[in-house]
Design an enzyme around this catalytic site. Structure first.
Site, mmCIF file in Angstrom:
data_model
loop_
_atom_site.group_PDB
_atom_site.id
_atom_site.type_symbol
_atom_site.label_atom_id
_atom_site.label_comp_id
_atom_site.label_asym_id
_atom_site.label_seq_id
_atom_site.Cartn_x
_atom_site.Cartn_y
_atom_site.Cartn_z
ATOM 1 N N HIS A 91 31.428 -21.961 -78.293
ATOM 2 C CA HIS A 91 30.069 -21.726 -78.811
ATOM 3 C C HIS A 91 29.714 -22.644 -79.974
ATOM 4 O O HIS A 91 28.802 -22.345 -80.739
ATOM 5 C CB HIS A 91 29.903 -20.257 -79.217
ATOM 6 N N CYS A 95 15.758 -39.622 -85.253
ATOM 7 C CA CYS A 95 14.404 -39.414 -84.724
ATOM 8 C C CYS A 95 13.474 -38.709 -85.714
ATOM 9 O O CYS A 95 12.278 -38.562 -85.431
ATOM 10 C CB CYS A 95 14.465 -38.641 -83.405
HETATM 11 P P1 OAD Z 1 31.490 -8.808 -80.493
HETATM 12 O O1 OAD Z 1 30.905 -8.381 -81.794
HETATM 13 O O2 OAD Z 1 30.683 -8.612 -79.273
HETATM 14 O O3 OAD Z 1 32.881 -8.073 -80.285
HETATM 15 C C1 OAD Z 1 33.861 -8.044 -81.289
HETATM 16 C C2 OAD Z 1 35.054 -7.292 -80.728
HETATM 17 O O4 OAD Z 1 36.119 -7.381 -81.662
HETATM 18 C C3 OAD Z 1 34.780 -5.823 -80.469
HETATM 19 O O5 OAD Z 1 35.217 -5.501 -79.147
HETATM 20 C C4 OAD Z 1 35.661 -5.112 -81.519
HETATM 21 O O6 OAD Z 1 36.194 -3.882 -81.031
HETATM 22 C C5 OAD Z 1 36.760 -6.120 -81.742
HETATM 23 N N1 OAD Z 1 37.404 -6.081 -83.061
HETATM 24 C C6 OAD Z 1 36.820 -5.906 -84.271
HETATM 25 N N2 OAD Z 1 37.732 -6.012 -85.249
HETATM 26 C C7 OAD Z 1 38.938 -6.272 -84.642
HETATM 27 C C8 OAD Z 1 40.262 -6.510 -85.113
HETATM 28 N N3 OAD Z 1 40.557 -6.506 -86.413
HETATM 29 N N4 OAD Z 1 41.226 -6.737 -84.201
HETATM 30 C C9 OAD Z 1 40.944 -6.738 -82.870
HETATM 31 N N5 OAD Z 1 39.718 -6.528 -82.366
HETATM 32 C C10 OAD Z 1 38.714 -6.313 -83.238
HETATM 33 O O7 OAD Z 1 31.923 -10.337 -80.674
HETATM 34 P P2 OAD Z 1 32.268 -11.413 -79.561
HETATM 35 O O8 OAD Z 1 32.926 -10.793 -78.396
HETATM 36 O O9 OAD Z 1 32.968 -12.521 -80.260
HETATM 37 O O10 OAD Z 1 27.705 -15.783 -79.324
HETATM 38 O O11 OAD Z 1 30.818 -11.889 -79.154
HETATM 39 C C11 OAD Z 1 30.688 -12.902 -78.220
HETATM 40 C C12 OAD Z 1 29.502 -13.766 -78.568
HETATM 41 O O12 OAD Z 1 28.342 -12.956 -78.783
HETATM 42 C C13 OAD Z 1 29.628 -14.522 -79.877
HETATM 43 O O13 OAD Z 1 30.361 -15.739 -79.752
HETATM 44 C C14 OAD Z 1 28.210 -14.791 -80.229
HETATM 45 C C15 OAD Z 1 27.612 -13.436 -79.941
HETATM 46 O O14 OAD Z 1 26.257 -13.414 -79.661
HETATM 47 C C16 OAD Z 1 26.886 -16.727 -79.750
HETATM 48 O O15 OAD Z 1 26.490 -16.778 -80.902
HETATM 49 C C17 OAD Z 1 26.511 -17.708 -78.679
#
Ligand code: OAD
Length: 251
Positions: free
Chosen positions: A127, A156
């Site tokens: 990302h 640009c």
């Molecule tokens: P999310 O906020 O959707 O999910 C975070 C996950 O981390 C959740 O399932 C939590 O349960 C878990 N979590 C939190 N703390 C933790 C810890 N200490 N150890 C293990 N797990 C933990 O975030 P992402 O899955 O990264 O995209 O989201 C994916 C994408 O959505 C991001 O890259 C971003 C967002 O919109 C863009 O900006 C393009």
């Protein structure tokens, strides 16, 4: 299997046996791995960024065109927040695992650069990276900036924007291809700290399952992947990953 701060965690021996026998690992990380560093996740209730801010107003090309200063300032706030954090034991364990398994491919959805600051190499940034900029028009890279307003492109003259993937945008082609290639040949796939809700990142675990790689999830909470993973390790990445690393090293 749970690993809260109170309970000692126990890595299943069947997982350890698999890990000591295999070399080709892919690790996909999400914002949960940086949560213990103090970087907010996206979808966690109360603390997640998308619980407090509307992604359509801050993380789309349209939002930037309508209100570049607001979007830029939100990213400057996040950049500053990230600059004031440090890698945590989960990031550091992945550095150690990459030393133990030099073929390990690390793919991250995170834009914070904490894997690289910890010492991981060849990180595939799915990302983008929040610290870098690119032109919102010609797409050429621009310099890092701490300015309060979005600077102009040297090529640009249009506005620079953060070099991250916004909603509705494609994953950088090189990252997508490198990740797809890694999945095709992996024996073990780890999904760490991601809600497995955002595609195409979430499709990587599905491909690994289809290929019958061993799928290991590490997450504080159940996700749509948990019931299909071979191992769903519930708890802090900062506890599970160091524990796994110690056992692989002892292996
Ligand atoms: P999310 O906020 O959707 O999910 C975070 C996950 O981390 C959740 O399932 C939590 O349960 C878990 N979590 C939190 N703390 C933790 C810890 N200490 N150890 C293990 N797990 C933990 O975030 P992402 O899955 O990264 O995209 O989201 C994916 C994408 O959505 C991001 O890259 C971003 C967002 O919109 C863009 O900006 C393009």
């Amino acid at each position: 299997m749970t690993g809260s701060e109170q309970d000692p965690i126990e890595v299943p021996s069947t997982l350890v046996n698999t890990l000591v026998k295999t070399e080709q690992w892919v690790v996909m990380t999400g914002s949960g791995i940086s949560a213990e560093s103090g970087v907010p996740t996206f979808r966690d209730a109360q603390t997640g960024l998308w619980a407090q801010y509307d992604p359509q107003q801050l993380a789309t090309q349209e939002a930037f065109e309508n209100n570049p200063h607001v979007v830029w300032q939100w990213y400057q706030w996040r950049r500053e927040l990230i600059r004031n954090t440090s890698p945590n034991p989960a990031h550091r364990a992945l550095v150690d695992l990459q030393r133990l398994r030099p073929n390990l491919i690390l793919v991250t959805q995170n834009v914070d650069g904490l894997h690289q600051r910890a010492g991981s190499t060849n990180v595939i940034e799915f990302h983008g990276n929040i610290h870098r900029n690119k032109c919102s028009h010609c797409q050429k890279p621009g310099p890092e900036s701490e300015a309060a307003q979005p600077p102009n492109c040297a090529h640009c003259g249009e506005l620079l924007r953060p070099n991250v993937v916004w909603f509705g945008e494609s994953i950088p082609r090189v990252a997508l291809q490198a990740a797809a290639h890694a999945i095709e040949t992996c024996d073990v796939f780890f999904s760490v700290g991601t809600s497995s809700l955002v595609y195409p990142a979430a499709a990587m675990a599905e491909t690994a399952l289809t290929r019958q790689a061993i799928v290991v999830e590490i997450n504080l909470n159940p996700t749509p992947l948990s019931s299909r993973a071979d191992f769903a390790l519930q708890g802090l990445a900062g506890q599970w990953l160091p524990a796994i690393t110690d056992l692989v090293r002892a292996g």
